[in-house]
Scaffold this active site. Structure first.
Site, PDB file in Angstrom:
ATOM      1  N   LYS A  52       0.698  -0.934   0.423  1.00  0.00           N
ATOM      2  CA  LYS A  52       0.281   0.369  -0.150  1.00  0.00           C
ATOM      3  C   LYS A  52       1.246   1.281   0.009  1.00  0.00           C
ATOM      4  CE  LYS A  52      -4.166   1.873   2.595  1.00  0.00           C
ATOM      5  NZ  LYS A  52      -4.908   1.761   3.601  1.00  0.00           N
ATOM      6  N   SER A 107      -9.954   1.861   3.045  1.00  0.00           N
ATOM      7  CA  SER A 107      -8.901   2.626   1.965  1.00  0.00           C
ATOM      8  C   SER A 107      -7.975   1.808   1.148  1.00  0.00           C
ATOM      9  CB  SER A 107      -8.502   3.644   2.784  1.00  0.00           C
ATOM     10  OG  SER A 107      -7.292   2.697   3.657  1.00  0.00           O
ATOM     11  N   SER A 138     -10.492   0.199   6.916  1.00  0.00           N
ATOM     12  CA  SER A 138      -9.625   0.102   6.284  1.00  0.00           C
ATOM     13  C   SER A 138      -9.191  -1.100   4.946  1.00  0.00           C
ATOM     14  CB  SER A 138      -8.619   1.110   5.805  1.00  0.00           C
ATOM     15  OG  SER A 138      -9.584   2.350   5.875  1.00  0.00           O
TER      16      SER A 138
END
Lengths: 95, 488
Positions: B78, B158, B182
């Site tokens: 990420k 997210s 998330s």
């Protein structure tokens, strides 16, 4: 509680975000809809309740107050939009 | 032979060990698959040269019998994790061009164990979002579509890039982070497994901060075993994060397949929320039945302050974000937009650099922390947080683990939810876990009538991730695994 347009401009300045005049009414609406929604917390009886400070029961870690890292100013300033001689460059602050 | 990218981490690990294929072959297969899947927009940057060099180094270690626990396993990272010399921008314009001269502790742990980095994964800007529509780099597309439809769906957020990439088999597993849901919400939207560990289990050092008292890193993987393998490597105590906890990291994989007979599973009545689709509630009931059939005891419990977790979160998280994001001022890194003086430079930079959702949250945070409002908002929210935590503390006298739905709906379409508060409600089942600092895992439970994955959440006692993997595997055994039909 709700915010008016004057408060929106004040918060934006406190947050150091430039907000254009045409965006102020939009933000006023959005912030108020969020603030009204979180007002349901007023239903909760919090009398005598301590605010949470840590989710994990642990003693705060401490260390000796000594330098453990550093001495690479080139790395530190490498990502700066403007730097000179390993200093960050900013617009003039003091006349 | 089946395609190398179809192998789970456990299967790839076995194949590498037996020398059925090389780490380089495995990495090349992923790089090839990534190039063909760019329509998903899951990666913000691909790092093929670095990936091949890391894979070659893995092959050399395998040849010398020095393989680590993740030797040669290709992962996506990420964009929130600092990776030395590589794009690290939290999918924000304000961090334009930022390449950290350091590596996050979590990714260092993965490389120490031999993993290979394929690239950086797209996400909501600064991890603020539930649909991956707030990224400066554009929306991520969910590999799943409704049955008989070509319309794009969001992957959740997210960690939308992480979830989409894992579901599309363009990485073997991915790192992700979870502040209010998330990891678990995108895992539920994509038919993957995601675990948010206990606060303090993984080091936050080198992870771009959103809300420091809530942020935790964790993996998204194709199945429960793979998630257990990844978390084992990611978790550690770290002198550079004083909130990381010095608690041994167990061998999570060892509990996979352990019988759940006698375990007490709590069903919290407050999670039956008006407006939840019937198929989500039906799946929840079905999962309780599966666990009962395997010998678990189902216990109804009450977590009375559940409904206040989300509004309290939307005080605490923006407050912490407004403080953490103060550092983006156009001086030390990233974007700078000139102004007449230094203050207008800050204001111009932050106006151009932050997207709308980030600006909204920074402003809410600034307001609730401002003079005269601190006690009414922030202190009250932290008191409510104490009550939420006490609800769980009481529940642990009666049960070993709590079972809930992961999300109030399956994946939706981009643009479908425009009202911020409606978007926030996506995290209604996941956010309590962050507020109480507990571990939570999302495991796929089945497909909706429209053919979309639906997730189940298990919540555990602090540092009892092992029970989540144990019970998560029991659900996976009963539900089966779900793979998106390939259209890209």
């Amino acid at each position: 509680m709700s915010v008016d347009q004057k408060t929106v401009r004040r918060i934006a300045h406190l947050a150091r975000i430039k907000v254009s005049e045409e965006d102020v009414p939009r933000l006023e609406g959005e912030l108020n809809s969020i603030l009204h929604w979180i007002e349901q917390l007023n239903e909760v009886d919090v009398q005598g309740v301590e605010p949470l400070t840590s989710v994990v029961a642990m003693e705060m870690k401490k260390r000796q107050d000594v330098v453990t890292d550093g001495h690479y100013p080139t790395d530190v300033t490498k990502n700066a939009p403007a730097s000179e001689d390993e200093f960050f460059m900013v617009p003039k602050v003091v006349e | 032979m089946t395609s190398l990218t179809s192998l789970t981490i456990a299967a790839a690990r076995d194949g590498l060990k037996k020398k059925a294929f090389s780490a380089r072959e495995l990495t090349d297969a992923y790089l090839d698959a990534m190039a063909k899947a760019r329509v998903l927009n899951a990666y913000v940057v691909e790092t093929p040269e670095q990936a091949r060099a890391m894979a070659d180094a893995s092959d050399a270690r395998i040849a010398k019998s020095e393989a680590g626990a993740l030797e040669g396993i290709p992962l996506g990272i990420k964009d929130l994790f600092a990776t030395k010399g590589v794009h690290t921008q939290a999918a924000s314009h304000v961090l334009d061009g930022f390449k950290p001269p350091y590596e996050s502790t979590v990714t260092s742990n993965l490389w120490r164990d031999g993993a290979v980095m394929l690239g950086k994964l797209n996400m909501d800007e600064f991890a603020m979002g539930s649909s991956n529509e707030t990224s400066y780099y554009g929306n991520v597309i969910n590999p799943w579509r409704r049955r008989n439809s070509n319309a794009a769906l969001v992957p959740g957020g997210s960690s939308g890039g992480s979830a989409s990439a894992v579901a599309a088999h363009i990485c073997a597993g991915a790192t992700a982070t979870d502040t209010g849901g998330s990891i678990r919400q995108p895992a539920a939207f994509t038919g993957t497994v995601g675990i948010k560990p206990t606060y303090g289990r993984c080091s936050r050092w080198g992870v771009v901060a959103f809300a420091s008292s809530l942020d935790q890193a964790g993996p998204i993987a194709r199945d429960v075993r793979d998630a257990a393998i990844l978390l084992k490597s990611m978790a550690s105590v770290d002198a550079k994060d004083t909130t990381s906890v010095d608690h041994p990291v167990p061998d999570y994989e060892a509990v996979i397949g352990k019988p759940i007979k006698g375990l007490r599973v709590g069903i919290p009545r407050e999670y039956r929320v008006d407006g939840t689709p019937a198929e989500i509630d039906a799946l929840w009931d079905k999962a309780a039945k599966w666990l009962k059939e395997q010998g678990a005891e189902i216990v109804e419990i009450s977590l009375p302050h559940t409904k206040y977790a989300l509004p309290a979160y939307y005080i605490v998280a923006p407050a912490e974000a407004s403080s953490n994001l103060a550092r983006y001022d156009g001086v030390r890194y990233g974007l700078r937009v000139p102004g007449d003086d230094i203050v207008s430079m800050y204001e111009n930079t932050r106006a151009a650099g932050f997207g709308r959702e980030v600006q909204r949250r920074v402003m809410i945070g600034t307001y609730v922390l401002s003079a005269g409002y601190y006690d009414a908002y922030y202190v009250r929210a932290q008191k409510v947080r104490t009550l939420i935590k006490q609800d769980f503390d009481k529940a642990w006298d009666k049960v070993d683990v709590v079972l809930t739905p992961a999300t109030p709906s399956p994946a939706f379409a981009p643009g479908e939810i425009t009202d911020p508060v409606q978007m926030y409600l996506n995290d209604i089942f996941t956010v309590t876990v962050n507020m109480a600092g507990l571990p939570g895992i999302s495991v796929p439970g089945g497909l909706s009538e429209q053919g979309l994955p639906m997730g189940l959440q298990l919540i555990g006692k602090p540092f009892d991730e092992a029970t989540l993997f144990q019970v998560g595997y029991a659900i996976e055994e009963a539900a089966g695994k779900f793979e998106a039909p390939k259209w890209w």
